[in-house]
Design a protein around this motif. Structure first.
Motif, mmCIF file in Angstrom:
data_model
loop_
_atom_site.group_PDB
_atom_site.id
_atom_site.type_symbol
_atom_site.label_atom_id
_atom_site.label_comp_id
_atom_site.label_asym_id
_atom_site.label_seq_id
_atom_site.Cartn_x
_atom_site.Cartn_y
_atom_site.Cartn_z
ATOM 1 N N HIS A 113 53.407 69.595 50.361
ATOM 2 C CA HIS A 113 53.739 69.980 48.990
ATOM 3 C C HIS A 113 52.454 69.823 48.181
ATOM 4 O O HIS A 113 51.880 68.744 48.132
ATOM 5 N N TYR A 114 51.991 70.867 47.549
ATOM 6 C CA TYR A 114 50.710 70.864 46.853
ATOM 7 C C TYR A 114 50.888 70.640 45.352
ATOM 8 O O TYR A 114 51.975 70.826 44.802
ATOM 9 N N ALA A 115 49.812 70.242 44.700
ATOM 10 C CA ALA A 115 49.834 69.979 43.255
ATOM 11 C C ALA A 115 49.796 71.296 42.476
ATOM 12 O O ALA A 115 49.214 72.286 42.928
ATOM 13 N N PHE A 116 50.413 71.292 41.308
ATOM 14 C CA PHE A 116 50.378 72.444 40.405
ATOM 15 C C PHE A 116 50.524 71.960 38.975
ATOM 16 O O PHE A 116 50.898 70.809 38.739
ATOM 17 N N MET A 117 50.221 72.845 38.027
ATOM 18 C CA MET A 117 50.339 72.501 36.608
ATOM 19 C C MET A 117 51.788 72.659 36.166
ATOM 20 O O MET A 117 52.242 73.756 35.885
ATOM 21 N N GLN A 118 52.492 71.560 36.082
ATOM 22 C CA GLN A 118 53.886 71.592 35.661
ATOM 23 C C GLN A 118 54.009 71.747 34.148
ATOM 24 O O GLN A 118 54.936 72.354 33.646
ATOM 25 N N CYS A 141 47.915 63.027 30.665
ATOM 26 C CA CYS A 141 48.833 63.869 29.874
ATOM 27 C C CYS A 141 50.033 64.355 30.670
ATOM 28 O O CYS A 141 50.797 65.191 30.179
ATOM 29 N N GLN A 142 50.186 63.878 31.886
ATOM 30 C CA GLN A 142 51.311 64.245 32.755
ATOM 31 C C GLN A 142 51.434 65.754 32.914
ATOM 32 O O GLN A 142 52.507 66.328 32.764
ATOM 33 N N VAL A 143 50.313 66.390 33.225
ATOM 34 C CA VAL A 143 50.261 67.837 33.397
ATOM 35 C C VAL A 143 50.630 68.242 34.823
ATOM 36 O O VAL A 143 51.324 69.228 35.031
ATOM 37 N N LEU A 144 50.183 67.465 35.800
ATOM 38 C CA LEU A 144 50.336 67.859 37.200
ATOM 39 C C LEU A 144 51.561 67.241 37.856
ATOM 40 O O LEU A 144 52.028 66.174 37.467
ATOM 41 N N ALA A 145 52.054 67.946 38.875
ATOM 42 C CA ALA A 145 53.153 67.463 39.706
ATOM 43 C C ALA A 145 53.000 68.110 41.075
ATOM 44 O O ALA A 145 52.218 69.042 41.241
ATOM 45 N N LEU A 146 53.746 67.601 42.041
ATOM 46 C CA LEU A 146 53.755 68.237 43.348
ATOM 47 C C LEU A 146 54.838 69.312 43.359
ATOM 48 O O LEU A 146 55.930 69.113 42.828
ATOM 49 N N GLN A 147 54.520 70.434 43.978
ATOM 50 C CA GLN A 147 55.463 71.548 44.095
ATOM 51 C C GLN A 147 56.678 71.070 44.895
ATOM 52 O O GLN A 147 56.538 70.674 46.055
ATOM 53 N N PRO A 148 57.865 71.060 44.293
ATOM 54 C CA PRO A 148 59.026 70.481 44.978
ATOM 55 C C PRO A 148 59.625 71.374 46.062
ATOM 56 O O PRO A 148 60.229 70.872 47.010
ATOM 57 N N THR A 149 59.463 72.684 45.960
ATOM 58 C CA THR A 149 60.157 73.581 46.881
ATOM 59 C C THR A 149 59.245 74.288 47.872
ATOM 60 O O THR A 149 59.687 74.662 48.948
ATOM 61 N N GLU A 150 57.978 74.489 47.524
ATOM 62 C CA GLU A 150 57.070 75.238 48.388
ATOM 63 C C GLU A 150 56.089 74.307 49.073
ATOM 64 O O GLU A 150 55.747 73.256 48.547
ATOM 65 N N VAL A 151 55.626 74.713 50.248
ATOM 66 C CA VAL A 151 54.591 73.984 50.977
ATOM 67 C C VAL A 151 53.475 74.958 51.339
ATOM 68 O O VAL A 151 53.682 76.167 51.393
ATOM 69 N N LYS A 208 46.539 68.259 50.230
ATOM 70 C CA LYS A 208 47.393 67.571 51.185
ATOM 71 C C LYS A 208 48.502 66.764 50.509
ATOM 72 O O LYS A 208 49.174 65.970 51.146
ATOM 73 N N GLY A 209 48.672 66.956 49.213
ATOM 74 C CA GLY A 209 49.777 66.330 48.506
ATOM 75 C C GLY A 209 49.688 64.825 48.386
ATOM 76 O O GLY A 209 50.706 64.138 48.385
ATOM 77 N N CYS A 210 48.485 64.290 48.254
ATOM 78 C CA CYS A 210 48.316 62.829 48.185
ATOM 79 C C CYS A 210 48.795 62.257 46.851
ATOM 80 O O CYS A 210 49.000 61.064 46.735
ATOM 81 N N GLU A 211 48.916 63.103 45.847
ATOM 82 C CA GLU A 211 49.457 62.736 44.534
ATOM 83 C C GLU A 211 48.522 61.893 43.675
ATOM 84 O O GLU A 211 48.918 61.392 42.627
#
Length: 75
Positions: A43-48, A27-37, A16-19
């Motif tokens: 916006h869901y989390a992914f390994m940036q 290690c700042q690996v994860l981020a929320l997907q900026p363009t896809e839902v 649910k994109g709670c972040e």
């Protein structure tokens, strides 16, 4: 000491994109997907930055919906 490589798998349909996972990652690996839902409109989390993952599982521990699975591989 052996090197550990981690991999995070996020169930993007449950996320649910709670972040919380993004903030918990040391290690700042994860981020929320900026363009896809996902289907729910989040916006869901992914390994940036997948190369930085150490497999600590902090992200999985803080996820309130249990969307995250962490895998560890000894190198």
């Amino acid at each position: 000491m052996a090197n550990i490589k981690g991999a995070v798998v996020v169930n993007k349909e449950r996320c649910k994109g709670c972040e919380l996972c993004v903030v918990a990652c040391p290690c700042q690996v994860l981020a929320l997907q900026p363009t896809e839902v996902n289907d729910k409109g989040y916006h869901y989390a992914f390994m940036q930055n997948p190369d930085a993952c150490i497999g600590c599982a902090s992200c999985g521990l803080v996820c309130p919906d249990g969307c995250i699975t962490v895998y560890k591989v000894k190198l």
